[in-house]
Design a protein around this motif. Structure first.
Motif, PDB file in Angstrom:
ATOM      1  N   ALA A 127     -16.346 -11.943 -14.706  1.00 50.77           N
ATOM      2  CA  ALA A 127     -16.226 -11.962 -13.180  1.00 50.77           C
ATOM      3  C   ALA A 127     -17.430 -12.651 -12.514  1.00 50.77           C
ATOM      4  O   ALA A 127     -17.069 -13.421 -11.563  1.00 50.77           O
ATOM      5  CB  ALA A 127     -15.799 -10.551 -12.500  1.00 50.77           C
ATOM      6  N   ASP A 128     -18.477 -12.382 -13.004  1.00 50.00           N
ATOM      7  CA  ASP A 128     -19.535 -13.157 -12.156  1.00 50.00           C
ATOM      8  C   ASP A 128     -19.917 -14.421 -12.736  1.00 50.00           C
ATOM      9  O   ASP A 128     -20.785 -15.184 -12.019  1.00 50.00           O
ATOM     10  CB  ASP A 128     -20.974 -12.499 -12.882  1.00 50.00           C
ATOM     11  N   PHE A 129     -19.397 -15.006 -13.873  1.00 51.92           N
ATOM     12  CA  PHE A 129     -19.548 -16.275 -14.208  1.00 51.92           C
ATOM     13  C   PHE A 129     -18.377 -17.305 -14.076  1.00 51.92           C
ATOM     14  O   PHE A 129     -17.311 -17.478 -14.618  1.00 51.92           O
ATOM     15  CB  PHE A 129     -19.940 -16.416 -15.677  1.00 51.92           C
ATOM     16  N   ASP A 130     -18.814 -18.126 -13.003  1.00 48.69           N
ATOM     17  CA  ASP A 130     -17.827 -19.348 -12.584  1.00 48.69           C
ATOM     18  C   ASP A 130     -18.125 -20.502 -13.819  1.00 48.69           C
ATOM     19  O   ASP A 130     -18.875 -20.488 -14.120  1.00 48.69           O
ATOM     20  CB  ASP A 130     -18.301 -19.843 -11.380  1.00 48.69           C
ATOM     21  N   LEU A 154     -14.816  -5.850  -8.797  1.00 49.45           N
ATOM     22  CA  LEU A 154     -15.282  -7.265  -8.597  1.00 49.45           C
ATOM     23  C   LEU A 154     -14.062  -8.243  -9.149  1.00 49.45           C
ATOM     24  O   LEU A 154     -13.639  -9.176  -8.324  1.00 49.45           O
ATOM     25  CB  LEU A 154     -16.484  -7.486  -9.188  1.00 49.45           C
ATOM     26  N   ILE A 155     -13.725  -8.168 -10.258  1.00 47.02           N
ATOM     27  CA  ILE A 155     -12.590  -8.902 -10.753  1.00 47.02           C
ATOM     28  C   ILE A 155     -11.387  -8.650  -9.965  1.00 47.02           C
ATOM     29  O   ILE A 155     -10.530  -9.841  -9.838  1.00 47.02           O
ATOM     30  CB  ILE A 155     -12.525  -8.730 -12.318  1.00 47.02           C
ATOM     31  N   PHE A 156     -10.863  -7.367  -9.441  1.00 46.93           N
ATOM     32  CA  PHE A 156      -9.710  -7.469  -8.728  1.00 46.93           C
ATOM     33  C   PHE A 156      -9.777  -7.944  -7.361  1.00 46.93           C
ATOM     34  O   PHE A 156      -8.928  -8.520  -6.864  1.00 46.93           O
ATOM     35  CB  PHE A 156      -9.320  -5.922  -8.470  1.00 46.93           C
ATOM     36  N   ARG A 157     -10.966  -8.367  -7.115  1.00 47.56           N
ATOM     37  CA  ARG A 157     -11.176  -8.889  -5.637  1.00 47.56           C
ATOM     38  C   ARG A 157     -10.983 -10.440  -5.831  1.00 47.56           C
ATOM     39  O   ARG A 157     -10.512 -11.259  -4.993  1.00 47.56           O
ATOM     40  CB  ARG A 157     -12.502  -8.562  -5.121  1.00 47.56           C
ATOM     41  N   LEU A 158     -11.777 -10.918  -6.949  1.00 48.18           N
ATOM     42  CA  LEU A 158     -12.038 -12.409  -7.428  1.00 48.18           C
ATOM     43  C   LEU A 158     -10.636 -13.149  -7.867  1.00 48.18           C
ATOM     44  O   LEU A 158     -10.735 -14.479  -7.482  1.00 48.18           O
ATOM     45  CB  LEU A 158     -13.259 -12.721  -8.064  1.00 48.18           C
ATOM     46  N   ILE A 187      -7.783  -3.698  -2.566  1.00 50.70           N
ATOM     47  CA  ILE A 187      -8.898  -4.515  -2.826  1.00 50.70           C
ATOM     48  C   ILE A 187      -8.678  -5.961  -2.547  1.00 50.70           C
ATOM     49  O   ILE A 187      -9.801  -6.638  -1.739  1.00 50.70           O
ATOM     50  CB  ILE A 187      -9.120  -4.604  -4.369  1.00 50.70           C
ATOM     51  N   GLN A 188      -7.416  -6.168  -2.597  1.00 46.29           N
ATOM     52  CA  GLN A 188      -7.065  -7.683  -2.450  1.00 46.29           C
ATOM     53  C   GLN A 188      -5.602  -7.931  -2.203  1.00 46.29           C
ATOM     54  O   GLN A 188      -4.877  -7.945  -3.127  1.00 46.29           O
ATOM     55  CB  GLN A 188      -7.732  -8.698  -3.376  1.00 46.29           C
ATOM     56  N   LYS A 189      -5.307  -7.991  -1.036  1.00 47.67           N
ATOM     57  CA  LYS A 189      -3.742  -8.369  -0.778  1.00 47.67           C
ATOM     58  C   LYS A 189      -3.261  -9.695  -1.166  1.00 47.67           C
ATOM     59  O   LYS A 189      -1.920  -9.551  -1.205  1.00 47.67           O
ATOM     60  CB  LYS A 189      -3.382  -7.766   0.771  1.00 47.67           C
TER      61      LYS A 189
END
Ligand code: MG
Ligand code: ZN
Length: 222
Positions: A127-130, A154-158, A187-189
């Protein structure tokens, strides 16, 4: 101190990711970074996706397979006759932009419309590494805990899109898919969501249509 070192690593990674993104854009390639736990069905999803893409014949796929130690997943993909390169991370638990950048030229970029990148099985640091992707695709199976959104927010948001896999197993499980989706919504709609079984194929056509649609928006055909 450690936090500072990590943020420098991420800054360097982001610069390389931007280079990858520009290179992919210059070839009109939609790149999807597929992220999920070990065993959630990423490779099976890829196999079904490649099968449907080739039958529909509207876009051409290429694949990057990230794996800690083996090339088994890449071998499963090769039988579809699409260009595939393997990145062996030699123990690292995620792909980064430099690894992806170093193999892009091994692919026939002018003959690829969508690049499917299977990340290392892990919900945390990928999740951190673009890597220069257009979108992160979160894969979560109904055989995992319903508490994944709270544990790995984090990954659920990104992730711009989430694919809930193995739905053919739902009758055999106590898994509450409505609760999972409610937690994902909290978390993210705005996330695009698909529920499917890569094993039976149910729900997979809609997922491939989404890929075609996003590719089309990115690079409309003349
Ligand atoms: Mg796999
Ligand atoms: Zn890692």
């Amino acid at each position: 101190m450690e936090v500072k070192v990590f943020s420098n690593i991420l800054d360097a990674n982001d610069r390389l990711a931007e280079q990858n993104r520009r290179k992919l854009a210059s070839h009109d390639i939609l790149a999807l970074n597929i992220i999920g736990s070990p065993g959630c069905g990423k490779t099976t999803l890829l196999e079904r996706t490649l099968d449907i893409i080739s039958k529909r014949g509207r876009i051409r796929a290429g694949v990057i397979e990230g794996d800690i130690a083996t090339s088994r997943d890449a071998e499963r993909i090769r039988k579809f006759g699409v260009p595939v390169v393997q990145i062996n991370t030699r123990g690292a638990c995620h792909l980064d932009a430099s690894m992806v950048g170093s193999v892009l030229d091994e692919l026939p970029l002018d003959k690829i419309d969508v690049l499917l990148v299977e990340n290392v099985g892990n919900l945390v640091c990928p999740a951190d590494f673009d890597i220069g992707e257009h979108a992160k695709v979160l894969v979560i199976s109904v055989t995992e805990g319903e508490d994944k959104p709270q544990k790995y927010p984090l990954i659920f948001r990104l992730a711009k899109v989430a694919v809930i896999t193995k739905t053919d197993l739902l009758p055999h499980l106590d898994f509450d898919i409505q609760k999972l989706i409610a937690d994902m919504d909290s978390i993210q709609k705005a996330q695009a969501r698909f529920r499917l079984s890569a094993r039976t194929g149910e729900g997979c056509e809609a997922w491939v249509e989404w890929i075609e649609q996003v590719r089309q928006e990115l690079a409309p055909r003349r």
